[in-house]
Scaffold this motif. Sequence first.
Motif, PDB file in Angstrom:
ATOM      1  N   MET A 177       1.020  -1.109  -0.144  1.00 55.60           N
ATOM      2  CA  MET A 177       0.034   0.111   0.181  1.00 55.60           C
ATOM      3  C   MET A 177       0.916   1.479   0.014  1.00 55.60           C
ATOM      4  N   LYS A 178       1.907   1.456   0.941  1.00 49.80           N
ATOM      5  CA  LYS A 178       2.858   2.330   1.042  1.00 49.80           C
ATOM      6  C   LYS A 178       3.380   2.722  -0.459  1.00 49.80           C
ATOM      7  N   SER A 179       3.641   1.880  -1.236  1.00 51.64           N
ATOM      8  CA  SER A 179       4.521   2.201  -2.439  1.00 51.64           C
ATOM      9  C   SER A 179       3.568   2.890  -3.613  1.00 51.64           C
ATOM     10  N   HIS A 180       2.338   3.083  -3.128  1.00 51.67           N
ATOM     11  CA  HIS A 180       1.549   4.163  -3.968  1.00 51.67           C
ATOM     12  C   HIS A 180       1.941   5.570  -4.296  1.00 51.67           C
ATOM     13  N   SER A 181       2.657   5.987  -3.433  1.00 52.14           N
ATOM     14  CA  SER A 181       3.137   7.330  -3.195  1.00 52.14           C
ATOM     15  C   SER A 181       4.445   7.311  -4.412  1.00 52.14           C
ATOM     16  N   ALA A 182       5.341   6.402  -4.319  1.00 48.48           N
ATOM     17  CA  ALA A 182       6.372   6.412  -5.201  1.00 48.48           C
ATOM     18  C   ALA A 182       5.894   6.055  -6.653  1.00 48.48           C
ATOM     19  N   ILE A 183       4.953   5.175  -6.575  1.00 49.88           N
ATOM     20  CA  ILE A 183       4.243   4.713  -7.937  1.00 49.88           C
ATOM     21  C   ILE A 183       3.668   5.990  -8.760  1.00 49.88           C
ATOM     22  N   GLY A 184       2.772   6.680  -7.958  1.00 48.88           N
ATOM     23  CA  GLY A 184       2.201   7.872  -8.579  1.00 48.88           C
ATOM     24  C   GLY A 184       3.401   8.923  -9.131  1.00 48.88           C
ATOM     25  N   SER A 185       4.422   9.049  -8.342  1.00 49.05           N
ATOM     26  CA  SER A 185       5.467  10.085  -8.697  1.00 49.05           C
ATOM     27  C   SER A 185       6.060   9.635  -9.843  1.00 49.05           C
ATOM     28  N   GLN A 186       6.408   8.135 -10.063  1.00 52.44           N
ATOM     29  CA  GLN A 186       7.071   7.610 -11.292  1.00 52.44           C
ATOM     30  C   GLN A 186       6.115   7.831 -12.492  1.00 52.44           C
ATOM     31  N   MET A 187       4.694   7.624 -12.185  1.00 50.90           N
ATOM     32  CA  MET A 187       3.831   7.719 -13.321  1.00 50.90           C
ATOM     33  C   MET A 187       4.040   9.299 -13.912  1.00 50.90           C
ATOM     34  N   LEU A 188       4.089  10.203 -13.104  1.00 53.94           N
ATOM     35  CA  LEU A 188       4.158  11.458 -13.740  1.00 53.94           C
ATOM     36  C   LEU A 188       5.639  11.709 -14.345  1.00 53.94           C
ATOM     37  N   LEU A 189       6.660  11.198 -13.741  1.00 56.06           N
ATOM     38  CA  LEU A 189       8.019  11.307 -14.334  1.00 56.06           C
ATOM     39  C   LEU A 189       8.087  10.684 -15.559  1.00 56.06           C
ATOM     40  N   ASP A 190       7.337   9.555 -15.930  1.00 54.31           N
ATOM     41  CA  ASP A 190       7.316   8.955 -17.114  1.00 54.31           C
ATOM     42  C   ASP A 190       6.481   9.843 -18.198  1.00 54.31           C
ATOM     43  N   LEU A 191       6.128  10.885 -17.987  1.00 57.80           N
ATOM     44  CA  LEU A 191       5.276  11.596 -19.062  1.00 57.80           C
ATOM     45  C   LEU A 191       6.288  12.157 -20.003  1.00 57.80           C
ATOM     46  N   PRO A 192       5.984  12.470 -21.150  1.00 58.14           N
ATOM     47  CA  PRO A 192       6.774  13.036 -22.046  1.00 58.14           C
ATOM     48  C   PRO A 192       7.495  14.495 -21.708  1.00 58.14           C
ATOM     49  N   GLU A 193       8.812  14.143 -22.145  1.00 57.87           N
ATOM     50  CA  GLU A 193       9.663  15.636 -21.470  1.00 57.87           C
ATOM     51  C   GLU A 193       9.206  16.842 -21.642  1.00 57.87           C
ATOM     52  N   GLU A 194       8.479  17.246 -22.699  1.00 53.91           N
ATOM     53  CA  GLU A 194       7.849  18.417 -22.821  1.00 53.91           C
ATOM     54  C   GLU A 194       6.537  18.992 -21.607  1.00 53.91           C
ATOM     55  N   GLN A 195       6.123  17.743 -21.330  1.00 51.57           N
ATOM     56  CA  GLN A 195       4.848  18.100 -20.195  1.00 51.57           C
ATOM     57  C   GLN A 195       5.713  18.284 -18.862  1.00 51.57           C
ATOM     58  N   LEU A 196       6.631  17.469 -18.587  1.00 55.30           N
ATOM     59  CA  LEU A 196       7.318  17.275 -17.451  1.00 55.30           C
ATOM     60  C   LEU A 196       7.868  19.067 -16.888  1.00 55.30           C
ATOM     61  N   ALA A 197       8.011  20.004 -18.064  1.00 53.71           N
ATOM     62  CA  ALA A 197       8.371  21.197 -17.637  1.00 53.71           C
ATOM     63  C   ALA A 197       7.161  21.990 -17.029  1.00 53.71           C
ATOM     64  N   SER A 198       6.019  21.374 -17.076  1.00 53.45           N
ATOM     65  CA  SER A 198       5.001  22.282 -16.644  1.00 53.45           C
ATOM     66  C   SER A 198       4.910  22.301 -15.296  1.00 53.45           C
ATOM     67  N   PRO A 199       4.566  23.454 -14.529  1.00 52.69           N
ATOM     68  CA  PRO A 199       4.715  23.827 -13.152  1.00 52.69           C
ATOM     69  C   PRO A 199       3.529  22.655 -12.294  1.00 52.69           C
ATOM     70  N   LEU A 200       2.587  22.566 -13.045  1.00 55.95           N
ATOM     71  CA  LEU A 200       1.487  21.450 -12.390  1.00 55.95           C
ATOM     72  C   LEU A 200       1.957  20.239 -12.286  1.00 55.95           C
ATOM     73  N   ILE A 201       2.642  19.769 -13.280  1.00 57.37           N
ATOM     74  CA  ILE A 201       3.403  18.266 -13.309  1.00 57.37           C
ATOM     75  C   ILE A 201       4.374  18.369 -12.054  1.00 57.37           C
ATOM     76  N   SER A 202       5.418  19.654 -11.884  1.00 54.90           N
ATOM     77  CA  SER A 202       6.329  19.342 -10.760  1.00 54.90           C
ATOM     78  C   SER A 202       5.702  19.497  -9.629  1.00 54.90           C
ATOM     79  N   VAL A 203       4.694  20.345  -9.332  1.00 53.93           N
ATOM     80  CA  VAL A 203       3.894  20.444  -7.897  1.00 53.93           C
ATOM     81  C   VAL A 203       3.284  19.121  -7.591  1.00 53.93           C
ATOM     82  N   ALA A 204       2.704  18.588  -8.692  1.00 51.29           N
ATOM     83  CA  ALA A 204       1.679  17.390  -8.554  1.00 51.29           C
ATOM     84  C   ALA A 204       2.847  16.099  -8.046  1.00 51.29           C
ATOM     85  N   ASN A 205       3.976  16.049  -8.637  1.00 54.65           N
ATOM     86  CA  ASN A 205       4.786  14.968  -8.500  1.00 54.65           C
ATOM     87  C   ASN A 205       5.499  15.102  -7.015  1.00 54.65           C
TER      88      ASN A 205
END
Length: 349
Positions: free
Chosen positions: A232-260
């Motif tokens: 269950m505790k692994s969900h926090s790291a998994i959620g972060s990795q899901m966001l970090l696996d987004l296309p590179e141009e989307q990673l620059a978004s402030p929303l993605i940075s804060v959500a991560n």
Amino acid sequence: MSKQKVLIVDDSEMNRALLTDILEGSYDVAEAEDGAQAIEVLSQNDEDFWLVLLDIIMPGIDGFGVLESIREHQWSNRVVVMMISSDGSPENINRAYSLGAFDYISRPFDAMIVHRRVENTLMLFARQDDLERRVKEQVVEQQKNNDLMISILSHIVEFRNGESGPHIQHVKGITELLLQHLLAMTDQYQLTEDDIQLIVTASALHDIGKVAIPEEILNKPGRLTDEEFAIMKSHSAIGSQMLLDLPEEQLASPLISVANAICRWHHERYDGRGYPDGLVGEEIPICAQVVSLADVYDALTSERSYKKAFSHEKALSMIIEGQCGTFNPLLLQCLTEASDELAAMKGIG
């Protein structure tokens, strides 16, 4: 359609009358007989005027003084200034432009040229104003679409988790409430209203990693085993990795940075006893700290598959006494100050 409003500023009544005669057929013309009166008129009605025709040489506050006042009050963001003067020296022309004048007309002038230059200037700024309005509308519409997609994704997570749909809205509302209290309490985190709205929006994604957790663990009615809790505790790291696996141009978004940051660290605790990284104190981004507290409060005051809902008072007591881990003392103060608002938000006591 109402006419655009123009202010003529000149100490010569004859000059004002001449310019009024040129423009009044096409524009709503107002007059000021000196710099002081011009500043008074603009201070009361600056949003009404599109353009100021401004003389330089006047008793008291001259044209340059008016320009400085317009810049100081940031009226130039809304009104265009055209200088019109018999003094055509390069020094004065350069000074006028440096103070924010858009155009400079020298006397004597041709009536048709004055009218055309005023017309062209206002047409240009009207188009710019329309373009800015359209861009703002597009930004607002894009934000609505982003919020909609985030809402859909977060509700998919909640549906699979067996939790009530309002949980996401509760976390967003509590997060905003705590941030507003924090903003009023201290400037330590240098938060702006835009920052707050970004964090509130991103908070809806705090548990997206739960999509990877087996349903029998997510919705188990009893206590989790140590092995199940580790999963269950692994969900926090998994959620972060899901966001970090987004296309590179989307990673620059402030929303993605804060959500991560929120996804990965909303289960960290101020004393370092949280997970997944054991961060301590201000090592935890403030966005994750606030969402963590909002999430805990809503979890305590909501019924889940494994427990009944606690009362508002009991939830506050448990949090403040450290039964749910250690939180930032400033945020606990915000939570206490917002007690009545929290209870009203959730309709509990």
